[in-house]
Motif scaffolding. Structure first.
Motif, PDB file in Angstrom:
ATOM      1  N   TRP A   1     -12.788  37.007   0.187  1.00  0.00           N
ATOM      2  CA  TRP A   1     -13.613  38.117  -0.286  1.00  0.00           C
ATOM      3  C   TRP A   1     -12.841  39.062  -1.203  1.00  0.00           C
ATOM      4  CZ3 TRP A   1     -18.565  37.699  -0.142  1.00  0.00           C
ATOM      5  CH2 TRP A   1     -19.187  36.972   0.876  1.00  0.00           C
TER       6      TRP A   1
ATOM      7  N   ASP B   1     -10.085  37.637   4.246  1.00  0.00           N
ATOM      8  CA  ASP B   1      -9.724  38.685   3.296  1.00  0.00           C
ATOM      9  C   ASP B   1      -9.517  38.118   1.898  1.00  0.00           C
ATOM     10  OD1 ASP B   1      -9.867  40.588   5.237  1.00  0.00           O
ATOM     11  OD2 ASP B   1      -7.700  40.762   5.561  1.00  0.00           O
TER      12      ASP B   1
ATOM     13  N   ARG C   1     -16.551  31.158   1.519  1.00  0.00           N
ATOM     14  CA  ARG C   1     -17.351  32.317   1.944  1.00  0.00           C
ATOM     15  C   ARG C   1     -18.579  31.875   2.728  1.00  0.00           C
ATOM     16  NH1 ARG C   1     -17.178  35.078  -4.048  1.00  0.00           N
ATOM     17  NH2 ARG C   1     -15.025  35.856  -3.957  1.00  0.00           N
TER      18      ARG C   1
END
Length: 438
Positions: A122, A119, A48
């Protein structure tokens, strides 16, 4: 009696090959099982934190605009990163290792590995799960621990240092052996890998690490490998390691560079040098293709997949001719495409610099052309052709992915320098022979 001895020797080679392949499979699976014990949560956090940087490169950006060979390789890197953090309660660890599941987002032209990675990182819902079972994905043995510790940019900083250490270590190892010319030949060949941009790519640096590690082993233990007759096993393991860690990028360098070093240091006569060139190349091929095929068999037997069928189909596709061409036309197109990575002033100046250096070195350090050494060098020059043979038989892959397959031309450069240097009497062994005769 001689025939019996030869047959026993062949049986010993076959036995050793089988044992090494089996041992490699066990070791490879155990290492993957081990790194799958590392918690994934810290890895996802680091992914991230890396996404703002990665999102700028989702479309495989060039590190230097106008130099397509400086590709960062983010398309494949994002696949690797998602493979490193992907987990699913629906699959056992062994199934995940052998079939390499991952989530996939988007459809048609809207799909990209980077978006799928973002995607999943998260925890967004992904419409489907896919698998990528053809490869061993052994890079996870290194990537998972690194992601546990740091971000992708952290890995790049570490890689930039490590890659410089490796190239320096090889040159120093040549120097310790007194093979100064060999060290220079290697140093002048490395730029043809687009070395300056390798640190930015996870996928496109794998073969570099494998190749340089193999060279360091050779330069340290060449005498032992020769005396004990272990060079065949060495090249078999080299092929296995390449198959284990690498995607199909530019694997030929892990054969070409070590083979050049082996033949450059070999002073047993042209006939023996030629036999070793053929034999060691075959051993590398057995290790590379054999280890790959074993992965398909394991996946099918242990998980009920159809990896063998998929793998064979892929082989036929990747070795097919280039689009809308005959085999010869396709070969010429592939050569032009891959050679275009060097069609710029930077490499023109490099070529000129190498030529000037070679002539000056020959003028100052050459011990003269000796018939037997020249014949050995001529055999070594055959390695120059290896990339061309590779391109001829892998036209589909080398046309579609020329933006990194071109790197195998570095093998031709290294082989050309090593062969010419040996012919002209630049090797340490030639200097020793001259001293003894005088």
């Amino acid at each position: 009696m001689k025939d019996i001895w030869i047959n026993r020797k062949k049986l010993k080679v076959i036995r050793n090959d089988i044992l090494l392949l089996a041992g490699g499979v066990v070791a490879g699976l155990l290492l993957l099982l081990l790194v799958y014990c590392i918690p994934v949560s810290p890895m996802k956090v680091h992914i991230r934190q890396s996404l703002p940087m990665l999102e700028k490169e989702f479309s495989d950006s060039e590190l230097l605009e106008g130099y397509p060979g400086s590709l960062t390789g983010s398309f494949t890197d994002c696949l690797m990163l998602e493979n490193a953090i992907y987990t699913s309660d629906e699959h056992t660890t062994l199934e995940q290792i052998l079939r390499m599941y991952r989530g996939e987002s988007g459809t048609g032209d809207g799909w990209a590995p980077g978006n799928s990675l973002a995607d999943y990182a998260w925890d967004a819902r992904q419409p489907r799960e896919v698998e990528y079972a053809r490869y061993w994905h052994g890079y996870l043995v290194v990537l998972k621990p690194l992601l546990f510790l740091t971000t992708v940019n952290g890995i790049r900083v570490f890689a930039s240092t490590l890659q410089l250490i490796f190239v320096s270590a090889v040159v120093m190892a040549c120097g310790r052996r007194g093979e100064v010319f060999l060290g220079w030949a290697f140093l002048f060949s490395v730029p043809f890998l687009y070395f300056f941009s390798l640190f930015t790519s996870l996928s496109l640096s794998i073969c570099y690490y494998v190749m340089t590690a193999l060279l360091l082993i050779q330069l340290r233990w060449d005498s032992q490998l020769r005396e004990r007759g272990w060079y065949g096993e060495f090249f078999l393991v080299a092929g296995m390691i390449t198959s284990y860690f690498d995607f199909l990028t530019y694997p030929l360098v892990t054969l070409g560079f070590p083979l050049c070093v082996c033949l450059y240091l070999d002073r047993s006569g042209a006939k023996n040098v030629f036999r070793r060139l053929v034999g060691y190349s075959v051993q590398w091929g057995i290790g590379y293709l054999g280890f790959w095929a074993i992965k398909w068999v394991l996946a099918d037997i242990l998980t009920g997949s159809n990896t063998i069928q998929d793998g064979i189909s892929t082989i036929f596709t990747r070795t097919d001719i280039a689009a809308d061409c005959t085999r010869t036309e396709g070969f010429l197109r592939v050569i032009r495409l891959n050679g275009s990575a060097y069609s710029n002033w930077a490499f023109l100046l490099l070529f000129l610099g190498i030529a000037v250096w070679f002539l000056l070195y020959i003028f100052k350090r050459s011990t003269g052309i000796r018939k037997e050494r020249a014949a050995e060098g001529a055999v070594l020059l055959l390695v120059v052709l290896f990339p061309f043979v590779w391109f001829f038989f892998t036209q589909n892959h080398s046309e579609q992915h020329w933006i990194y397959t071109f790197k195998i031309f570095s093998v031709s450069i290294f082989a050309l320098l090593c062969g010419a240097g040996k012919i002209c009497g630049c090797a340490l062994g030639d200097e020793k022979e001259v001293r003894v005769e005088s």
